[in-house]
Design a protein around this motif. Structure first.
Motif, short mmCIF file in Angstrom:
data_model
loop_
_atom_site.label_atom_id
_atom_site.label_comp_id
_atom_site.label_asym_id
_atom_site.label_seq_id
_atom_site.Cartn_x
_atom_site.Cartn_y
_atom_site.Cartn_z
N VAL A 139 0.84 -1.20 0.00
CA VAL A 139 0.00 0.00 0.00
C VAL A 139 0.87 1.25 0.00
O VAL A 139 0.65 2.19 -0.77
N LEU A 140 1.90 1.27 0.86
CA LEU A 140 2.75 2.47 0.94
C LEU A 140 3.54 2.68 -0.35
O LEU A 140 3.74 3.83 -0.76
N GLU A 141 3.97 1.62 -0.98
CA GLU A 141 4.69 1.76 -2.25
C GLU A 141 3.76 2.34 -3.32
O GLU A 141 4.16 3.23 -4.08
N LYS A 142 2.53 1.86 -3.35
CA LYS A 142 1.54 2.40 -4.31
C LYS A 142 1.22 3.86 -4.00
O LYS A 142 1.09 4.68 -4.90
N TYR A 143 1.07 4.16 -2.71
CA TYR A 143 0.79 5.53 -2.27
C TYR A 143 1.93 6.47 -2.68
O TYR A 143 1.69 7.53 -3.27
N THR A 183 -6.39 9.14 -1.55
CA THR A 183 -5.60 8.15 -2.29
C THR A 183 -5.18 7.01 -1.37
O THR A 183 -5.35 5.84 -1.70
N LEU A 184 -4.66 7.35 -0.20
CA LEU A 184 -4.23 6.33 0.75
C LEU A 184 -5.41 5.47 1.20
O LEU A 184 -5.31 4.23 1.22
N ARG A 185 -6.51 6.10 1.53
CA ARG A 185 -7.69 5.34 1.99
C ARG A 185 -8.19 4.40 0.90
O ARG A 185 -8.58 3.27 1.18
N GLY A 186 -8.17 4.86 -0.34
CA GLY A 186 -8.58 4.01 -1.44
C GLY A 186 -7.67 2.81 -1.60
O GLY A 186 -8.14 1.68 -1.83
N LEU A 187 -6.38 3.02 -1.47
CA LEU A 187 -5.42 1.93 -1.57
C LEU A 187 -5.56 0.95 -0.40
O LEU A 187 -5.44 -0.27 -0.57
N GLU A 188 -5.83 1.48 0.77
CA GLU A 188 -6.04 0.62 1.94
C GLU A 188 -7.28 -0.25 1.75
O GLU A 188 -7.27 -1.43 2.09
#
Length: 112
Positions: free
Chosen positions: A3-7, A103-108
């Motif tokens: 997730v963090l890498e995508k973020y 963005t982060l919430r969506g990835l999570e």
């Protein structure tokens, strides 16, 4: 990819777009918008990567949301002082952080 890498990759992509916008606005002679685009590109770098990491890892849950609220409060305080330039900048910061948070919430959510 985590997730963090995508973020972080999403932040990098958005920062590149903001730098491109900054170049266009500079060519157009709009120094104010040029400055705002550079500010956003800078925020999308290490600052929001670190805040996002701290938020995501639960070290300080909802740090992104709290930071949006702080920027909105500072914008309101600036407006009360008739400092409309600062008000606008704080609103832009809040919007930029809100974008990162969404963005982060969506990835999570995708990762669950």
């Amino acid at each position: 990819m985590s997730v963090l890498e995508k973020y972080n990759a999403a932040l990098d992509e958005r920062a590149a777009k903001m730098r491109e916008a900054a170049a266009r606005t500079k060519e157009a002679g709009d120094e104010r918008q040029h400055s705002i685009c550079l500010m956003q590109a800078s925020m999308l770098g290490d600052m929001l990567k670190m805040i996002g990491k701290v938020d995501h890892e639960g070290i300080r849950p909802d740090l992104l949301g709290d930071t949006v609220k702080l920027m909105e409060k500072q914008a309101e305080e600036a407006r009360k002082r008739d400092d409309f330039d600062l008000e606008d900048r704080q609103k832009v910061k809040a919007d930029t952080i809100r974008w990162a948070m969404d963005t982060l919430r969506g990835l999570e959510a995708e990762d669950e």
